[in-house]
Design a protein around this motif. Structure first.
Motif, mmCIF file in Angstrom:
data_model
loop_
_atom_site.group_PDB
_atom_site.id
_atom_site.type_symbol
_atom_site.label_atom_id
_atom_site.label_comp_id
_atom_site.label_asym_id
_atom_site.label_seq_id
_atom_site.Cartn_x
_atom_site.Cartn_y
_atom_site.Cartn_z
ATOM 1 N N ARG A 65 11.981 -10.251 -6.516
ATOM 2 C CA ARG A 65 10.845 -9.937 -7.384
ATOM 3 C C ARG A 65 9.609 -10.676 -6.865
ATOM 4 N NH1 ARG A 65 12.332 -7.346 -11.955
ATOM 5 N NH2 ARG A 65 14.555 -7.357 -12.520
ATOM 6 N N ASN A 66 8.457 -10.224 -7.309
ATOM 7 C CA ASN A 66 7.215 -10.896 -6.902
ATOM 8 C C ASN A 66 7.136 -12.298 -7.485
ATOM 9 O OD1 ASN A 66 6.126 -8.820 -5.311
ATOM 10 N ND2 ASN A 66 5.464 -7.716 -7.151
ATOM 11 N N PRO A 67 6.503 -13.235 -6.789
ATOM 12 C CA PRO A 67 5.767 -13.049 -5.530
ATOM 13 C C PRO A 67 6.634 -13.083 -4.273
ATOM 14 C CG PRO A 67 5.561 -15.316 -6.230
ATOM 15 C CD PRO A 67 6.352 -14.624 -7.318
ATOM 16 N N GLU A 68 7.935 -13.419 -4.418
ATOM 17 C CA GLU A 68 8.815 -13.515 -3.252
ATOM 18 C C GLU A 68 8.918 -12.185 -2.528
ATOM 19 O OE1 GLU A 68 13.286 -15.212 -2.115
ATOM 20 O OE2 GLU A 68 12.799 -14.704 -4.190
ATOM 21 N N LEU A 69 9.004 -11.092 -3.286
ATOM 22 C CA LEU A 69 9.112 -9.766 -2.670
ATOM 23 C C LEU A 69 7.871 -9.432 -1.861
ATOM 24 C CD1 LEU A 69 10.363 -6.991 -2.240
ATOM 25 C CD2 LEU A 69 9.436 -6.297 -4.479
ATOM 26 N N GLU A 70 6.713 -9.655 -2.441
ATOM 27 C CA GLU A 70 5.462 -9.337 -1.761
ATOM 28 C C GLU A 70 5.308 -10.146 -0.473
ATOM 29 O OE1 GLU A 70 0.625 -9.468 -2.606
ATOM 30 O OE2 GLU A 70 2.039 -9.707 -4.264
ATOM 31 N N LEU A 71 5.674 -11.417 -0.520
ATOM 32 C CA LEU A 71 5.582 -12.268 0.669
ATOM 33 C C LEU A 71 6.546 -11.812 1.760
ATOM 34 C CD1 LEU A 71 5.313 -15.771 -1.057
ATOM 35 C CD2 LEU A 71 3.511 -14.588 0.227
ATOM 36 N N THR A 72 7.746 -11.385 1.360
ATOM 37 C CA THR A 72 8.740 -10.945 2.340
ATOM 38 C C THR A 72 8.339 -9.614 2.967
ATOM 39 O OG1 THR A 72 10.449 -12.046 1.020
ATOM 40 C CG2 THR A 72 11.202 -10.559 2.725
ATOM 41 N N LEU A 73 7.782 -8.701 2.168
ATOM 42 C CA LEU A 73 7.302 -7.426 2.703
ATOM 43 C C LEU A 73 6.145 -7.650 3.678
ATOM 44 C CD1 LEU A 73 7.427 -5.222 -0.519
ATOM 45 C CD2 LEU A 73 8.840 -4.938 1.542
ATOM 46 N N LYS A 74 5.281 -8.602 3.355
ATOM 47 C CA LYS A 74 4.165 -8.936 4.246
ATOM 48 C C LYS A 74 4.699 -9.507 5.561
ATOM 49 C CE LYS A 74 -0.116 -11.647 4.423
ATOM 50 N NZ LYS A 74 -0.972 -12.628 3.693
ATOM 51 N N TRP A 75 5.730 -10.360 5.456
ATOM 52 C CA TRP A 75 6.362 -10.921 6.662
ATOM 53 C C TRP A 75 6.917 -9.803 7.541
ATOM 54 C CZ3 TRP A 75 11.653 -10.029 7.313
ATOM 55 C CH2 TRP A 75 12.212 -10.578 8.480
ATOM 56 N N LYS A 76 7.597 -8.830 6.930
ATOM 57 C CA LYS A 76 8.185 -7.727 7.689
ATOM 58 C C LYS A 76 7.101 -6.917 8.393
ATOM 59 C CE LYS A 76 10.889 -3.495 7.333
ATOM 60 N NZ LYS A 76 11.446 -2.455 6.432
ATOM 61 N N LEU B 34 16.089 -5.560 1.123
ATOM 62 C CA LEU B 34 14.636 -5.636 0.949
ATOM 63 C C LEU B 34 14.072 -4.310 0.457
ATOM 64 C CD1 LEU B 34 12.025 -7.236 1.233
ATOM 65 C CD2 LEU B 34 11.945 -6.587 3.658
ATOM 66 N N GLU B 35 14.574 -3.196 1.010
ATOM 67 C CA GLU B 35 14.092 -1.881 0.579
ATOM 68 C C GLU B 35 14.500 -1.588 -0.863
ATOM 69 O OE1 GLU B 35 12.339 1.837 0.446
ATOM 70 O OE2 GLU B 35 12.008 0.103 1.764
ATOM 71 N N ASP B 36 15.717 -1.966 -1.235
ATOM 72 C CA ASP B 36 16.163 -1.788 -2.629
ATOM 73 C C ASP B 36 15.267 -2.584 -3.573
ATOM 74 O OD1 ASP B 36 18.191 -0.170 -1.761
ATOM 75 O OD2 ASP B 36 19.765 -1.696 -1.906
ATOM 76 N N SER B 37 14.879 -3.767 -3.137
ATOM 77 C CA SER B 37 13.995 -4.592 -3.964
ATOM 78 C C SER B 37 12.620 -3.944 -4.107
ATOM 79 C CB SER B 37 13.839 -5.992 -3.334
ATOM 80 O OG SER B 37 15.065 -6.657 -3.246
ATOM 81 N N ARG B 38 12.143 -3.341 -3.026
ATOM 82 C CA ARG B 38 10.837 -2.683 -3.051
ATOM 83 C C ARG B 38 10.864 -1.477 -3.984
ATOM 84 N NH1 ARG B 38 7.683 1.275 -0.741
ATOM 85 N NH2 ARG B 38 9.502 2.247 0.224
ATOM 86 N N GLN B 39 11.954 -0.675 -3.882
ATOM 87 C CA GLN B 39 12.079 0.512 -4.733
ATOM 88 C C GLN B 39 12.133 0.138 -6.207
ATOM 89 O OE1 GLN B 39 11.797 3.623 -3.901
ATOM 90 N NE2 GLN B 39 11.680 3.257 -1.685
#
Length: 431
Positions: free
Chosen positions: A387-398, A422-427
């Motif tokens: 979940r954010n902000p961890e998700l947003e930071l990880t997507l930015k890293w990718k 990561l994709e499941d988390s984004r969806q």
């Protein structure tokens, strides 16, 4: 044993080996010597050195006998493998065998890799066992010499019997005193029938500080200063301040030299390949002390997405005559299977561009390792999706780092599982 840059390898290769060949050992002057580094295949590299012509056998090049296969099979057969290989060579009774394992600390990185990737074997443990068994027996004249960074001394406790063996034969390389450093500066200049000003010698001695890497940095600065003096084409004048300052002094000589090589890259694509390549050859994420991570040309080609020819062209820029940033040296032809390595850890700590790259790679590796661990915990039902902000930071890293399965092999692997998580988390976040 000694700190990085204290002169361990030089002491062995330029001091001990010439001494034993000259007969300054009570067991005679008839020596067969195999010098190797563990790298990512310790038994394989030991095999190659033992199979090299003049080590265990003569007339190897023109023989139909598969010496490498025979020797590797013998080494792997049991803990007495090295003793058996020596026996099978039928050397004369007065012929001693010395195994020199340079940069022994590479074995700890290899052992960690074996464990994390669950390879189903432990070449690291077997390598230690065959060395210790050969060194401890007294029937055959087999001797063992290791060089190792002192900050890895505690890692030896991982292997049964190794701490005891090291305690029996440990030699801590002492720091050179001022007069010895003076001799190291003036001696080669005198042999070359040139002259160096006394004020420059004093300045060089004063520029030496208590940090690690000082001897390699001094060596490099002296090489560059000599080149600057030679190109000045005034053989009757001594090497002096103007030559030393032209190359950036000890403080910046290595970084300035590496930047000169980097400036020869033709375009942005070559710069990107160069960055990925150097990041792949350094390892700070797995160990804060920083170690080199040798790779094959084929591996580097996969990692960078470049052809083998492109990778080799870039390597040649950094290892041509006068630039020893990579090993093997320029006189060794490169093939797809050649193992490339940074010549010394000092480059990782002094070249400012590489310092930045290494820190970036360490942070990127940390993010990926956390992602893999989170994906594993999700599979075990011990945590949910990101979940954010961890998700947003990880997507930015990718998005910024564009990780690949080949890159992930240098860490924990599990690339598909991590990317799916990561994709499941984004969806989930989009719902």
């Amino acid at each position: 044993i000694g700190s990085s840059g204290s002169g361990k390898s030089s002491l062995v290769k330029s001091g001990l080996l010439p001494a034993i060949y000259s007969g300054f050992m009570t067991v005679g002057s008839n020596w067969r010597v195999a010098v190797m580094r563990p790298g990512e295949n310790p038994i394989g590299y030991l095999t190659k050195e033992l199979a090299r012509e003049g080590t265990l056998y003569t007339a190897v090049k023109n023989s139909d006998i598969p010496y490498e296969a025979i020797i590797e099979s013998g080494l792997r057969r049991s803990e007495k493998g090295l003793v058996k290989v020596y026996m099978d060579a039928h050397l004369k009774a007065d012929e001693n065998l010395l195994i020199v394992v340079d940069q022994f600390e590479e074995l700890f990185r290899f052992s960690k890799y074996e464990k994390e990737n669950k390879l189903g074997k432990s070449d690291a443990i077997h390598f230690i066992k065959i060395l210790l068994t050969a060194a401890q027996q007294i029937e055959y004249p087999i001797y063992l010499l290791l060089t190792m960074r002192a900050d890895f001394l505690g890692d030896c406790a991982e292997f049964r019997g190794l701490p005891e063996a090291i305690n029996e034969g440990q030699y801590l390389v002492p720091r050179m005193i001022r007069d010895e450093i003076r001799e190291a500066i003036t001696g080669p200049v005198a042999v070359s029938q040139a002259a160096i000003s006394q004020r420059l010698v004093t300045r060089l001695l004063n520029d030496m500080d208590n940090d690690t890497d000082q001897l390699p940095l001094l060596q490099h600065a002296m090489m560059r200063t000599w080149d600057a003096w030679y190109q000045r084409n005034q053989p009757d004048s001594p090497i002096d301040f103007e030559d030393y300052e032209e190359i950036g002094t000890m403080k910046a000589a290595l970084s300035q030299h590496a930047e000169e090589a980097y400036a020869e890259l033709a375009n942005e694509r070559e710069q990107q390949i160069c960055e990925i390549m150097f990041k792949a050859l350094t390892d700070k994420a797995a160990d804060a002390r920083g170690t080199r991570r040798p790779r094959s040309i084929a591996d580097l080609s996969q990692l960078t997405g470049a052809t083998h020819a492109e990778v080799i062209r870039l390597i040649e820029i950094f290892r041509k005559a006068g630039r020893t940033f990579f090993m093997p040296p320029p006189n060794v032809a490169l093939t797809d299977q050649s193992i490339l390595d940074i010549s010394h850890e000092s480059l990782m700590r002094v070249w400012q561009r590489l310092v930045k790259w290494t820190e970036q790679e360490a942070r990127s590796g940390d993010v990926y390792m956390r992602l893999v661990n989170s994906a594993t915990l999700k599979e075990l039902g011990q945590r949910g999706l990101l979940r954010n902000p961890e998700l947003e930071l990880t997507l930015k890293w990718k998005d910024q780092n564009k990780p690949t399965p080949k890159w992930a092999e240098g860490y924990k692997g599990h690339f598909e599982e991590a990317m799916t998580y990561l994709e499941d988390s984004r969806q989930q976040d989009l719902k």
